[in-house]
Design a protein around this motif. Structure first.
Motif, PDB file in Angstrom:
ATOM      1  N   LEU A 218       0.820  -1.206   0.000  1.00 36.20           N
ATOM      2  CA  LEU A 218       0.000   0.000   0.000  1.00 36.20           C
ATOM      3  C   LEU A 218       0.860   1.264   0.000  1.00 36.20           C
ATOM      4  O   LEU A 218       0.412   2.318  -0.434  1.00 36.20           O
ATOM      5  CB  LEU A 218      -0.940  -0.016   1.207  1.00 36.20           C
ATOM      6  N   GLY A 219       2.096   1.157   0.476  1.00 39.11           N
ATOM      7  CA  GLY A 219       2.996   2.298   0.429  1.00 39.11           C
ATOM      8  C   GLY A 219       3.319   2.674  -1.008  1.00 39.11           C
ATOM      9  O   GLY A 219       3.303   3.846  -1.386  1.00 39.11           O
ATOM     10  N   ALA A 222       0.343   4.412  -2.553  1.00 42.83           N
ATOM     11  CA  ALA A 222       0.180   5.799  -2.120  1.00 42.83           C
ATOM     12  C   ALA A 222       1.176   6.691  -2.835  1.00 42.83           C
ATOM     13  O   ALA A 222       0.901   7.852  -3.114  1.00 42.83           O
ATOM     14  CB  ALA A 222       0.372   5.907  -0.607  1.00 42.83           C
ATOM     15  N   PHE A 246      -7.061   6.274   1.187  1.00 42.96           N
ATOM     16  CA  PHE A 246      -6.210   6.212   2.378  1.00 42.96           C
ATOM     17  C   PHE A 246      -6.768   7.024   3.545  1.00 42.96           C
ATOM     18  O   PHE A 246      -6.446   6.751   4.692  1.00 42.96           O
ATOM     19  CB  PHE A 246      -4.783   6.665   2.046  1.00 42.96           C
ATOM     20  N   LEU A 258      -5.576  -1.599   5.698  1.00 47.09           N
ATOM     21  CA  LEU A 258      -4.854  -0.401   6.139  1.00 47.09           C
ATOM     22  C   LEU A 258      -4.467  -0.511   7.606  1.00 47.09           C
ATOM     23  O   LEU A 258      -3.422  -0.008   8.013  1.00 47.09           O
ATOM     24  CB  LEU A 258      -5.711   0.846   5.909  1.00 47.09           C
ATOM     25  N   GLY A 259      -5.307  -1.191   8.401  1.00 50.42           N
ATOM     26  CA  GLY A 259      -4.999  -1.324   9.820  1.00 50.42           C
ATOM     27  C   GLY A 259      -3.962  -2.397  10.112  1.00 50.42           C
ATOM     28  O   GLY A 259      -3.380  -2.433  11.179  1.00 50.42           O
ATOM     29  N   ILE A 261      -1.135  -3.096   8.320  1.00 54.79           N
ATOM     30  CA  ILE A 261       0.266  -2.893   7.948  1.00 54.79           C
ATOM     31  C   ILE A 261       0.999  -2.097   9.018  1.00 54.79           C
ATOM     32  O   ILE A 261       0.521  -1.074   9.485  1.00 54.79           O
ATOM     33  CB  ILE A 261       0.403  -2.159   6.586  1.00 54.79           C
ATOM     34  N   PRO A 262       2.187  -2.594   9.419  1.00 50.69           N
ATOM     35  CA  PRO A 262       3.008  -1.783  10.303  1.00 50.69           C
ATOM     36  C   PRO A 262       3.474  -0.560   9.512  1.00 50.69           C
ATOM     37  O   PRO A 262       3.807  -0.692   8.343  1.00 50.69           O
ATOM     38  CB  PRO A 262       4.204  -2.685  10.633  1.00 50.69           C
ATOM     39  N   ARG A 263       3.421   0.625  10.098  1.00 45.60           N
ATOM     40  CA  ARG A 263       3.792   1.800   9.332  1.00 45.60           C
ATOM     41  C   ARG A 263       4.837   2.619  10.059  1.00 45.60           C
ATOM     42  O   ARG A 263       4.892   2.647  11.269  1.00 45.60           O
ATOM     43  CB  ARG A 263       2.600   2.714   9.012  1.00 45.60           C
ATOM     44  N   LEU A 264       5.649   3.306   9.262  1.00 46.06           N
ATOM     45  CA  LEU A 264       6.674   4.168   9.837  1.00 46.06           C
ATOM     46  C   LEU A 264       6.071   5.453  10.372  1.00 46.06           C
ATOM     47  O   LEU A 264       6.664   6.134  11.185  1.00 46.06           O
ATOM     48  CB  LEU A 264       7.706   4.517   8.771  1.00 46.06           C
ATOM     49  N   ASP A 265       4.883   5.804   9.888  1.00 49.68           N
ATOM     50  CA  ASP A 265       4.309   7.103  10.242  1.00 49.68           C
ATOM     51  C   ASP A 265       3.176   6.975  11.254  1.00 49.68           C
ATOM     52  O   ASP A 265       2.349   7.842  11.384  1.00 49.68           O
ATOM     53  CB  ASP A 265       3.804   7.812   8.983  1.00 49.68           C
ATOM     54  N   HIS A 266       3.117   5.842  11.930  1.00 48.40           N
ATOM     55  CA  HIS A 266       2.021   5.653  12.874  1.00 48.40           C
ATOM     56  C   HIS A 266       2.435   4.607  13.887  1.00 48.40           C
ATOM     57  O   HIS A 266       3.140   3.672  13.558  1.00 48.40           O
ATOM     58  CB  HIS A 266       0.775   5.182  12.119  1.00 48.40           C
ATOM     59  N   ARG A 267       2.002   4.780  15.108  1.00 50.29           N
ATOM     60  CA  ARG A 267       2.367   3.830  16.135  1.00 50.29           C
ATOM     61  C   ARG A 267       1.141   3.046  16.573  1.00 50.29           C
ATOM     62  O   ARG A 267       0.118   3.623  16.890  1.00 50.29           O
ATOM     63  CB  ARG A 267       2.934   4.599  17.332  1.00 50.29           C
ATOM     64  N   ALA A 268       1.218   1.737  16.532  1.00 50.52           N
ATOM     65  CA  ALA A 268       0.092   0.913  16.962  1.00 50.52           C
ATOM     66  C   ALA A 268       0.623  -0.166  17.882  1.00 50.52           C
ATOM     67  O   ALA A 268       1.619  -0.808  17.588  1.00 50.52           O
ATOM     68  CB  ALA A 268      -0.592   0.280  15.757  1.00 50.52           C
TER      69      ALA A 268
END
Lengths: 329, 368
Positions: A218-219, A222, A246, A258-259, A261-268
């Motif tokens: 998905l990166g 985008a 998105f 979308l939920g 994927i580990p992302r660099l711009d979000h912390r979960a």
């Protein structure tokens, strides 16, 4: 979308007849269109039908086992009704494809120059010398260092990133109107991926070709796509301009993707997971194909297949609960 | 004391020999790597193909023998262990591989696969093994009745769960995860990452997580070591590294990752040129051929890995002079408010009614 898209797919259905008599519904009622100069991302997980759709456009599915219906209009032709001879004139010429595996899509027993020159001579004719000059020019365009020497190399002498660039050079040899890229960067390291994506953006800006980019990342979507179609179990479940997809997805499967994927711009703390399994496509469910895994499922979802409805400008969702904002407000 | 202490690890592979067996060419796969790892923590080794990260993980397990350096595990010098000592060590350290299709024997049932480590290490009487297999399967979110099936009957994600169960069978303190989710689809990847985290919390495992995917690393690692051509170029707490990468190579890696955020504002460091061969690494700093900040000194003099007060270490002559790395990753804002709400609702609803065989059931590991 502009008035007359470059390629328009209507109600595409693809069924595979297995040796054991089993029929697999690989693609069902897919509608897509791409305008000149636009990039469409086709997203989904293994087996969702995204690659099969692209092979159908290229006319590369096996005739014995694949049953195809619908229409694929390209440049005034219906590709599904076009004789093989005409398709061969189109492929590599106005219609080009890049595959995921740069290792296996080049012939190991010919130099990369031979392989690019063959394409040019087949479609454009002319002298071998001028074709060679064009091949060197193409290699230079995809940033192969010292192309005058590299052109006589065999594929095994090149790194993975260089081979993928050679594949792109070959696809561009006859200035295609439509370029289909099937996971073009999946086998590459991130720094090479960034180079290849940059290259695809450059080429689109220079030639105005349309691109269909097939990917599960998905990166990547985008970063390079204008519009996105999300596929699940052979169907398009959501189609939207990239920003809308998105920021406000309208199908639960897209939300799950979308939920998850580990992302660099979000912390979960915990990633979202999509529980359960993809349905058996020999016997697709009667209702919504995502119903069994969907946290927002209703009784009605399992009765009839949901239609693809417009929920916003250019934003389509195959979910009877859309717009989803209603569920969380 | 750290669980694992690695000092000055070196491994050169001979790629070419003369007629008489004299080595002619070496790949310098690992060239002076040091790090330490505490119990219950995760260290990620990241870098591009061929940077030596997988070789390091195999050296740590002594699956291959290093040319120089020391590895201490729980105070024991690994390289001094005899066959018996090594076997005992293998109870404490396990590995899971990238390809769950290749790492499980297709001719053994899942039950046999999971019983084998119990039998090899003689962990419990045969009568109790079946119950332990059932516990292990529950621990990784699979149903105990699946023990009679063969690996080909499972999906990729389920097979990776089986591989994890096999690693857990001997109750290790350390698990090396070598690209454990790279071969999996995105939604399955999330399940395995969540599982690895839950197991770590519950069992106090330490992980060495080998990956080229920095988004995954950010999610799971406490500490990160960035490798280039056999050497660590930067190592720091994960939060510190992702907030402000210092080495030009780390910056390039981070800026190369496409963000799932259209039109994200960020500076990109696009590397030109190819990755040099480890057969003949560049002189001086091994990154200088691709570095956008290269100066004359970098070509001649190899920079040392120097730590600041906080334990953030960088091997670059120009660490102090480089521009700010703030814009490489946007500070936040990955999720729009609408998406954040939707994802929260999606996760909440699935937690309650997760179908059998998926998700973690409530099971504690059997302890002797």
């Amino acid at each position: 979308m502009s008035a007359s898209p470059l390629i328009e797919i209507r109600d595409l259905r693809i069924r595979f007849h297995g040796d054991d008599g089993r029929i697999t519904h690989a693609v069902d009622s897919v509608d897509l269109s791409v305008a000149n100069g636009a990039t469409l991302g086709l997203v989904g997980e293994s087996g969702c039908g995204k690659s099969v759709t692209s092979l159908a456009i290229m006319g590369l599915l096996p005739k014995q086992s694949a049953e195809i219906s619908g229409a694929i209009r390209f440049d005034g032709l219906d590709l599904l009704q076009t004789p093989d001879q005409t398709l061969r004139d189109l492929r590599g010429n106005r219609l080009a494809m890049i595959f995921q595996e740069p290792m296996t899509s080049l012939n190991p027993s010919f130099t990369i120059g031979d392989q690019i020159i063959e394409t040019i001579l087949r479609h454009r004719g002319g002298s071998r010398r001028s074709a060679r000059e064009r091949a060197i020019e193409l290699l230079r365009r995809v940033h192969i260092p010292s192309p005058e020497r590299r052109i006589d190399d065999y594929p095994h002498k090149l790194s993975g990133g260089m081979r993928q660039r050679v594949m792109i050079a070959m696809a561009l040899a006859c200035d295609p109107h439509l370029l289909i890229a099937d996971e073009p960067t999946t086998a590459l390291d991130v720094t090479l991926q960034a180079q290849i994506l940059e290259l695809m953006r450059e080429l689109k800006a220079a030639s105005g070709a349309a691109i269909i980019l097939i990917t599960h990342d998905l990166g990547v979507v985008a970063e390079v796509c204008d519009e996105v179609a999300v596929m699940y179990a052979g169907e398009i479940v959501e189609r939207a301009p990239v920003d809308d997809l998105f920021s406000a997805p309208q199908h639960p499967y897209t939300v799950g993707l979308l939920g998850s994927i580990p992302r660099l711009d979000h912390r979960a703390e915990q990633l979202a997971t999509i529980e359960g399994m993809v349905p058996n496509m020999a016997q697709p469910p009667a209702g919504c194909r995502f119903a069994a895994r969907c946290p927002f499922v209703l009784e009605a979802c399992t009765h009839a297949p949901p239609p693809l409805i417009e929920v916003g400008p250019g934003h389509l969702s195959r979910c009877i609960r859309a717009p989803l904002e209603r569920l969380v407000s | 004391m750290a669980l694992l202490e690695v000092r000055g690890l070196v491994k050169h592979f001979v790629t070419e020999r003369s007629l008489f067996g004299r080595p002619l060419a070496h790949v310098k796969a690992v060239d002076g790597v040091s790090f330490s790892l505490d119990a219950g923590k995760t260290l990620a080794l990241v870098g591009e193909s061929g940077c030596g990260k997988s070789t390091v993980s195999r050296l740590v397990l002594r699956l291959i023998e290093p040319d120089a350096g020391t590895v201490r595990f729980d105070g024991r010098d690994l390289l001094a262990l005899d066959a018996g000592g090594l076997r005992a060590f293998r109870r404490d350290a396990q590995i899971i591989f990238q390809d769950p299709y290749a790492s499980l024997n297709p001719r053994m049932t899942v039950g046999q696969i999971l019983t084998e480590p119990l039998a090899l290490h003689d962990l419990m009487p045969p009568a109790q093994r079946r119950a332990r297999v059932a516990d292990l399967l529950r621990l990784v979110g699979l149903e105990p009745r699946l023990a009679r099936r063969y690996p080909h009957e499972f999906s990729g994600g389920q097979r990776q769960r089986i591989a994890i169960a096999r690693a857990l069978a001997v109750e290790p303190k350390l698990i090396i995860c070598d690209e454990p989710v790279s071969a999996l689809d995105v939604s399955i990847r999330a399940q395995i990452l969540n599982l690895l985290r839950e197991l770590q919390d519950r069992l106090g495992l330490a992980y060495i997580f080998v990956s080229h995917d920095l988004a995954v690393v950010k999610h799971i690692a406490d500490h990160v070591a960035v490798m280039n051509l056999g050497q660590i170029v930067e190592t720091a707490e994960a939060d510190a590294l992702f907030a402000s990468p210092r080495h030009p190579y780390s910056r390039a890696l981070l800026s190369a990752i496409p963000l799932p955020q259209p039109k994200a504002k960020r500076t990109t460091v696009l590397l030109e040129g190819e990755i040099p061969s480890a057969l003949n690494p560049p002189t001086g700093c091994r990154f200088h051929t691709r570095c956008p900040f290269v100066i004359e000194r970098c070509r001649n003099e190899a920079p040392a890995l120097l730590a600041d007060g906080t334990g953030h270490a960088t091997a670059c002559h120009r660490t102090a002079e480089l521009p700010s790395a703030d814009a490489i990753l946007p500070a936040a804002g990955g999720f729009s408010p609408a998406l954040a709400k939707l994802v929260a609702a999606f996760s909440q609803k699935t937690e309650g009614g997760s179908p059998a065989g998926v998700g973690i059931q409530d099971a504690a590991p059997a302890t002797k």
